[in-house]
Scaffold this active site. Structure first.
Site, short mmCIF file in Angstrom:
data_model
loop_
_atom_site.label_atom_id
_atom_site.label_comp_id
_atom_site.label_asym_id
_atom_site.label_seq_id
_atom_site.Cartn_x
_atom_site.Cartn_y
_atom_site.Cartn_z
N LYS A 197 3.09 -3.93 -1.36
CA LYS A 197 3.69 -5.10 -0.73
C LYS A 197 4.80 -5.66 -1.61
O LYS A 197 5.92 -5.89 -1.17
CB LYS A 197 2.58 -6.13 -0.49
CG LYS A 197 3.01 -7.35 0.23
CD LYS A 197 1.81 -8.25 0.52
CE LYS A 197 2.32 -9.64 0.88
NZ LYS A 197 1.23 -10.58 1.16
N GLU A 203 0.32 -0.46 -11.65
CA GLU A 203 -0.37 0.81 -11.40
C GLU A 203 0.43 1.67 -10.43
O GLU A 203 0.65 2.87 -10.65
CB GLU A 203 -1.77 0.54 -10.80
CG GLU A 203 -2.76 -0.14 -11.72
CD GLU A 203 -2.74 -1.65 -11.62
OE1 GLU A 203 -1.70 -2.22 -11.21
OE2 GLU A 203 -3.76 -2.26 -11.97
N GLY A 255 -2.33 -8.50 1.45
CA GLY A 255 -2.55 -7.10 1.10
C GLY A 255 -3.84 -6.54 1.67
O GLY A 255 -3.86 -5.46 2.26
N ARG A 256 -4.93 -7.28 1.53
CA ARG A 256 -6.23 -6.76 1.98
C ARG A 256 -6.40 -6.84 3.49
O ARG A 256 -7.45 -6.44 4.01
CB ARG A 256 -7.36 -7.49 1.24
CG ARG A 256 -7.31 -8.99 1.33
CD ARG A 256 -8.24 -9.63 0.30
NE ARG A 256 -8.17 -11.09 0.28
CZ ARG A 256 -7.28 -11.77 -0.42
NH1 ARG A 256 -6.36 -11.15 -1.15
NH2 ARG A 256 -7.30 -13.09 -0.41
N GLU A 341 -12.22 -10.78 -2.99
CA GLU A 341 -10.90 -11.32 -3.32
C GLU A 341 -10.61 -12.53 -2.43
O GLU A 341 -9.86 -13.43 -2.80
CB GLU A 341 -9.82 -10.24 -3.15
CG GLU A 341 -8.51 -10.58 -3.84
CD GLU A 341 -7.58 -9.38 -4.01
OE1 GLU A 341 -7.61 -8.71 -5.06
OE2 GLU A 341 -6.81 -9.11 -3.07
N HIS A 372 -31.90 7.11 -2.29
CA HIS A 372 -32.37 7.88 -3.45
C HIS A 372 -31.78 7.33 -4.74
O HIS A 372 -31.79 8.02 -5.77
CB HIS A 372 -32.03 9.35 -3.26
CG HIS A 372 -32.76 9.94 -2.09
ND1 HIS A 372 -34.00 10.50 -2.19
CD2 HIS A 372 -32.45 9.98 -0.77
CE1 HIS A 372 -34.42 10.89 -1.00
NE2 HIS A 372 -33.49 10.59 -0.12
N LYS A 501 -3.76 -9.35 -15.34
CA LYS A 501 -2.49 -8.62 -15.25
C LYS A 501 -1.56 -9.06 -16.37
O LYS A 501 -0.92 -8.24 -17.03
CB LYS A 501 -1.81 -8.92 -13.91
CG LYS A 501 -2.41 -8.22 -12.70
CD LYS A 501 -1.53 -8.51 -11.48
CE LYS A 501 -2.23 -8.10 -10.20
NZ LYS A 501 -1.50 -8.53 -8.99
#
Ligand code: F6P
Length: 535
Positions: A197, A203, A255-256, A341, A372, A501
């Protein structure tokens, strides 16, 4: 007395009651199941009784959920800490929709970008857009957070519809992620999507440069095999991506919440525009249900109220999301961002400390793998973990229908076991039948007791299709929103990710040798270790 206090009082009064007892009401299973289209949410295996539900619905009403919902759908700037509208719903709105921000209809531009993205995806799929060594066989989406989790989760979910190039998702700045992904791919037939965005996320930009260098080893014009999804056209141009390969979206899509638009480009490439349209239609149907259904029959509202009951009223700090649907394997990870978030905040809209706990810790794995691994704790640990099961009536492998029946049996067995448990008498009878007696029988039996009375919900749907997936994601988006409104939280900012950040940016040079003396002793020692052990 406030509704919060009434709820707390009611919860205390019912604490000793077993959920099973609530089924003395023969109509409970039906009464505590809500429908949205063909999908059903069964929340009867919780300790919510009619009175608790009435109080919870009243809480949603008193908290202004309807007003906030209408404000969101109208394009009002409800993301107050960033001064933005919240319009992910515009990305899936119907052709006739008119949605205004600052007096201007945002839909024409949004539709134009969607049409361009669809056109690009179909051109790549049909071989009208080629790589520099032939048809595109592989697409690498580089993004993180909302620019990765949504499209990666949805691409996996819709695997039965994949008829385009192979999709790969790279997010982590750890070079291992991109190295392992690019290994075996051919730069000449690989398309790279840089999805960010802001187009500043360290990253993503680091991985994008690595991919460009890798591309340059074999193709003359690396930029020609890149596309970008971003709100920042200047930055994409500076990176060398031609404007016709850039698909933008406005800052009022968080963003999410962005999988519905160009951030979903990877999914469009994998399944094509028609299936992507169905995905949007599923979400649109859930939007309509959210806007139209009365709260007591409103699936997102009720799912939110179940969450509020378990986390804020009963004090259960986590919830497990357990899809008995392998292709929803990434749903828990996706929901971790969506929920935590959005609602992991300690200050309310009014700038004051929250009076209650923020949203819960969300975690999970697909069934039956989780069984399991961590179900031991869910069944016999000292803490209660409300469980949210998801199950399709049928899978996509008719020749393996017997496996799907086994999967379904496991899902239902888990919620039944959580509900019923196993009493000491039952455990004793089992051990006695094995020939144990006396003190040893008692000791062994106690290990085999399941307390039961543990709450769960089950979301059940006919099959995981593009429509169903759209419904599921929109359901959870609105659930998070309703919980946020009730808690007085702005679910659409994420200031809590900023400090790390900033410190990472400052620590980069320190790890490379710059002065570390202003760091705390622990950080200094870790830096010293890194310096000593790096090649
Ligand atoms: O980690 C914070 C965050 O801003 C998320 O909200 C977002 O989804 C992610 O980073 C990626 O951001 P961008 O799409 O701008 O690269």
């Amino acid at each position: 007395m406030s509704l919060w206090n009434e709820l707390a009082k009611h919860q205390r009064a019912c604490e000793g009651r077993h959920i099973l007892d609530l089924f003395e009401d023969a109509g409970r299973a039906a009464d505590f199941t809500v429908a949205a289209g063909a999908m059903r949410l069964d929340y009867s295996k919780t300790n919510i009784d009619p009175q608790a539900r009435d109080l919870l619905v009243a809480l949603a009403e008193e908290s202004g959920v309807a007003r906030a919902r209408d404000a969101m759908f109208s394009g009002a700037k409800i993301n107050e800490t960033e001064g933005r509208a919240v319009l992910h719903i515009a990305q899936r709105a119907g052709d006739e929709a008119v949605i205004e921000v600052d007096g201007a209809d945002v839909m024409p531009e949004l539709r134009a970008v969607r049409a361009r993205a669809y056109g690009f995806a179909e051109d790549v799929r049909a071989g009208r857009i080629l790589g520099q060594g032939g048809a595109i066989t592989d697409v690498v989406n580089i993004g993180i957070g909302g620019s990765d989790l949504g499209p990666a989760m949805a691409t996996l979910a819709l695997a039965p519809w994949h008829d385009g190039p192979r999709l790969h998702y790279v997010s982590n700045v750890d070079g291992a992620h991109i190295a392992d992904t690019l290994k075996g791919l051919n730069p000449e037939t690989t398309l790279v999507i840089v999805a960010s965005k802001t187009f500043t996320t360290i990253e993503t930009m680091t991985n994008a440069r690595t991919a460009r260098d890798w591309m340059a080893t074999k193709v003359a014009d690396p930029g020609a095999q890149f596309a970008a999804v971003s709100t920042s056209l200047e930055k994409t141009a500076a990176f060398g991506i031609a404007p016709e390969r850039v698909f933008g979206f406005a800052d009022w899509v968080g963003g999410r919440y962005s999988v519905w638009g160009p951030i979903g480009l990877g999914l469009m490439l994998a399944v094509g525009a028609a299936r992507f349209d169905e995905f949007l239609a599923g979400a649109r149907a859930m939007d309509k249900h959210f806007c139209d259904a009365p709260f007591a029959q409103n699936m997102p509202v009720l799912l939110a109220l179940v969450g509020i009951w378990h986390n804020q009223i009963c004090g259960h700090a986590t919830r497990a999301v357990l899809p008995y649907d392998q292709r929803l394997a990434r749903l828990p990870a996706y929901l971790q961002q969506l929920e935590m978030e959005s609602n992991g905040k300690r200050v309310g809209m009014d700038g004051r400390d929250l009076e209650r706990q923020s949203g819960p810790v969300v975690w999970g794995e697909p069934g039956t793998n989780g069984q399991h691994a961590f179900y031991q704790l869910i069944h016999q640990g000292t803490r209660v973990v409300p469980c949210e099961f998801l199950l399709a009536a049928q899978g996509h492998e008719p020749e393996l229908a017997h496996q799907h029946r086994l999967l379904a049996a496991n899902c239902l067995a888990q919620s039944e076991a959580l509900l019923r448990g196993r009493s000491l008498d039952e455990a004793r009878a089992i051990m006695a039948a094995k020939g144990l007696e006396g003190a040893e029988l008692d000791r062994q039996a106690r290990h085999r007791v399941f307390p039961g009375n543990r709450p769960s919900t089950t979301l059940i749907y006919p099959q995981l299709t593009p429509v169903t997936l759209g419904q599921i994601i929109a359901l959870y988006e609105h659930r998070v929103f309703v919980e946020g409104v009730i808690l007085g939280i702005n679910s659409f900012d994420q200031w809590g990710v900023e400090l790390g950040k900033e410190l990472a940016t400052a620590l980069g040079p320190v790890i490379e040798g710059a002065d570390a003396s202003d760091k705390d002793p622990s950080t200094q020692a870790l830096v010293a270790y890194l310096r000593a052990h790096q090649a």
